[in-house]
Design an enzyme around this catalytic site. Sequence first.
Site, PDB file in Angstrom:
ATOM      1  N   ALA A  63       1.181  -1.188   0.209  1.00 25.74           N
ATOM      2  CA  ALA A  63       0.197   0.485   0.398  1.00 25.74           C
ATOM      3  C   ALA A  63       0.850   1.523   0.423  1.00 25.74           C
ATOM      4  CB  ALA A  63      -1.016  -0.206   1.728  1.00 25.74           C
ATOM      5  N   GLY A 108       0.458  -5.370   1.081  1.00 30.59           N
ATOM      6  CA  GLY A 108      -0.845  -4.806   0.044  1.00 30.59           C
ATOM      7  C   GLY A 108      -0.418  -5.649  -1.086  1.00 30.59           C
ATOM      8  N   GLU A 111      -1.030  -9.183  -0.197  1.00 30.42           N
ATOM      9  CA  GLU A 111      -1.846  -9.338   0.226  1.00 30.42           C
ATOM     10  C   GLU A 111      -2.671  -9.681  -1.266  1.00 30.42           C
ATOM     11  OE1 GLU A 111      -1.538  -5.938   2.909  1.00 30.42           O
ATOM     12  OE2 GLU A 111      -2.553  -7.277   4.333  1.00 30.42           O
ATOM     13  N   GLU A 131       4.290  -5.068   7.635  1.00 29.03           N
ATOM     14  CA  GLU A 131       3.874  -4.331   7.905  1.00 29.03           C
ATOM     15  C   GLU A 131       4.505  -3.564   9.417  1.00 29.03           C
ATOM     16  OE1 GLU A 131       2.518  -5.875   6.290  1.00 29.03           O
ATOM     17  OE2 GLU A 131       1.366  -5.182   5.243  1.00 29.03           O
TER      18      GLU A 131
HETATM   19  N1  CAA Z   1       4.414   2.855  -1.301  1.00 26.41           N
HETATM   20  C1  CAA Z   1       5.169   3.900  -1.343  1.00 26.41           C
HETATM   21  N2  CAA Z   1       6.554   4.385  -2.583  1.00 26.41           N
HETATM   22  C2  CAA Z   1       6.796   2.810  -2.609  1.00 26.41           C
HETATM   23  C3  CAA Z   1       6.779   2.200  -1.914  1.00 26.41           C
HETATM   24  C4  CAA Z   1       4.886   1.841  -1.091  1.00 26.41           C
HETATM   25  N3  CAA Z   1       4.575   1.192  -0.126  1.00 26.41           N
HETATM   26  N4  CAA Z   1       7.229   1.056  -2.490  1.00 26.41           N
HETATM   27  C5  CAA Z   1       8.349   1.553  -3.262  1.00 26.41           C
HETATM   28  N5  CAA Z   1       7.992   3.139  -3.292  1.00 26.41           N
HETATM   29  C6  CAA Z   1       8.598   3.983  -4.315  1.00 26.41           C
HETATM   30  C7  CAA Z   1       9.810   4.449  -3.170  1.00 26.41           C
HETATM   31  O1  CAA Z   1       9.209   5.462  -2.716  1.00 26.41           O
HETATM   32  C8  CAA Z   1      10.252   4.873  -4.743  1.00 26.41           C
HETATM   33  O2  CAA Z   1       9.404   6.286  -5.345  1.00 26.41           O
HETATM   34  P1  CAA Z   1      10.626   7.670  -5.442  1.00 26.41           P
HETATM   35  O3  CAA Z   1      12.397   7.318  -6.365  1.00 26.41           O
HETATM   36  O4  CAA Z   1      10.730   8.752  -5.651  1.00 26.41           O
HETATM   37  O5  CAA Z   1      11.678   8.052  -4.075  1.00 26.41           O
HETATM   38  C9  CAA Z   1      10.049   4.006  -5.596  1.00 26.41           C
HETATM   39  O6  CAA Z   1       8.860   3.191  -5.297  1.00 26.41           O
HETATM   40  C10 CAA Z   1      11.376   3.148  -5.795  1.00 26.41           C
HETATM   41  O7  CAA Z   1      11.657   2.560  -4.939  1.00 26.41           O
HETATM   42  P2  CAA Z   1      13.462   2.528  -3.743  1.00 26.41           P
HETATM   43  O8  CAA Z   1      13.653   3.330  -4.284  1.00 26.41           O
HETATM   44  O9  CAA Z   1      13.180   2.238  -2.066  1.00 26.41           O
HETATM   45  O10 CAA Z   1      13.552   0.857  -4.298  1.00 26.41           O
HETATM   46  P3  CAA Z   1      14.258  -0.029  -4.237  1.00 26.41           P
HETATM   47  O11 CAA Z   1      14.452  -1.210  -5.350  1.00 26.41           O
HETATM   48  O12 CAA Z   1      15.576   0.483  -3.115  1.00 26.41           O
HETATM   49  O13 CAA Z   1      13.860  -0.574  -2.974  1.00 26.41           O
HETATM   50  C11 CAA Z   1      11.440  -1.826  -1.887  1.00 26.41           C
HETATM   51  C12 CAA Z   1      12.264  -1.436  -3.219  1.00 26.41           C
HETATM   52  C13 CAA Z   1      12.426  -3.227  -0.828  1.00 26.41           C
HETATM   53  C14 CAA Z   1      10.722  -2.854  -1.891  1.00 26.41           C
HETATM   54  C15 CAA Z   1      11.272  -1.063  -1.390  1.00 26.41           C
HETATM   55  O14 CAA Z   1      10.610   0.006  -2.465  1.00 26.41           O
HETATM   56  C16 CAA Z   1      10.253  -0.878   0.719  1.00 26.41           C
HETATM   57  O15 CAA Z   1      10.322  -1.241   1.097  1.00 26.41           O
HETATM   58  N6  CAA Z   1       8.699  -0.565  -0.076  1.00 26.41           N
HETATM   59  C17 CAA Z   1       8.395  -0.362   0.626  1.00 26.41           C
HETATM   60  C18 CAA Z   1       7.515  -1.970   0.684  1.00 26.41           C
HETATM   61  C19 CAA Z   1       7.284  -1.990   1.936  1.00 26.41           C
HETATM   62  O16 CAA Z   1       6.982  -1.874   3.368  1.00 26.41           O
HETATM   63  N7  CAA Z   1       5.726  -2.181   1.524  1.00 26.41           N
HETATM   64  C20 CAA Z   1       4.273  -2.077   2.834  1.00 26.41           C
HETATM   65  C21 CAA Z   1       3.843  -1.596   3.039  1.00 26.41           C
HETATM   66  S1  CAA Z   1       2.006  -1.211   4.156  1.00 26.41           S
HETATM   67  C22 CAA Z   1       0.745  -2.596   3.321  1.00 26.41           C
HETATM   68  O17 CAA Z   1       1.016  -2.745   2.798  1.00 26.41           O
HETATM   69  C23 CAA Z   1       0.098  -1.937   4.594  1.00 26.41           C
HETATM   70  C24 CAA Z   1      -0.841  -2.366   3.988  1.00 26.41           C
HETATM   71  O18 CAA Z   1      -1.296  -3.868   4.181  1.00 26.41           O
HETATM   72  C25 CAA Z   1      -2.438  -2.289   3.706  1.00 26.41           C
END
Ligand code: CAA
Length: 263
Positions: A63, A108, A111, A131
């Site tokens: 998400a 998400g 999920e 999360e």
């Molecule tokens: N939300 C918003 N933006 C996201 C995102 C997310 N979940 N995941 C990645 N992005 C964005 C980053 O902010 C980045 O944007 P910018 O280029 O504008 O900075 C772009 O995507 C590329 O991401 P990274 O530079 O971080 O890429 P990476 O290769 O270094 O890392 C990754 C990849 C490990 C997937 C890392 O992006 C990451 O950890 N993302 C978050 C994963 C996460 O925690 N997901 C769970 C969200 S909570 C949820 O989902 C709640 C629920 O159950 C409903």
Amino acid sequence: MEFVTYEVKDRVGIITISREKALNALNSQVLEELNEAFDGVDQNEIRCIILTGAGEKSFVAGADIGEMSSLSKAEGEAFGKKGNDLFRKIETFPLPVIAAVNGFALGGGCEISMSCDIRICSDNAVFGQPEVGLGITPGFGGTQRLARLVSPGMAKQLIYTARNIKADEAYRIGLVNKVVSAEELMDEALKMASGIAANAPIAVRNCKKAINDGLQVDMDKAIVIEEKLFGDCFETEDQKAAMANFLEKDKEKKLKVVPFKNC
Ligand code: CAA
């Protein structure tokens, strides 16, 4: 639609989440567009859906953290409901849905893949529920579907530790059905979807409903659900033609109606 595309290949509908700059993260707009895409599927023409993400790196990286960062309790709950309503729509969608997981399937992303009937992933896929590292619980069904799909103990371990797992481990614990190379992923998903699409559509839909509905109740009630859906198939054109072909020992026709496939 800005972030979701829909295309049809034969009788297979392909829905692609296309927000590559944010690794296909699910914000409200993506959720709404996905809802619209599923509503727009012509269920008379299409026999199977493939859900995938654009690009080679990520299926869905969760998400949208930016959107969630400033939510109040009530807004957080409403955002959870928005995702849950959509994912439940996918889970109970009359047609089978295959998730073709091309890379990150986190939060998400994991999920939404679990709300699909079948998961095929590329060998670079990464699954996880990170999360608790962000100060929240999984909010789009992760606490419920992961526990049902793998086991309560394994789901608790993955969710409490927020540890990501690679494709081979996801396969070993039963989270994914099949792992293939990134190059093969869409062909493999299409092959499976075409195999499903070649089977009797009413029977396939009834199988999905029987499995889904039966899992919610005890065995005595579950077999009654099956009996009704089994009975519902009789007198259909497919049932009459396929069984007649079998009895006529007409191999050609039999294959046309009920192909035995490797998928
Ligand atoms: N939300 C918003 N933006 C996201 C995102 C997310 N979940 N995941 C990645 N992005 C964005 C980053 O902010 C980045 O944007 P910018 O280029 O504008 O900075 C772009 O995507 C590329 O991401 P990274 O530079 O971080 O890429 P990476 O290769 O270094 O890392 C990754 C990849 C490990 C997937 C890392 O992006 C990451 O950890 N993302 C978050 C994963 C996460 O925690 N997901 C769970 C969200 S909570 C949820 O989902 C709640 C629920 O159950 C409903």
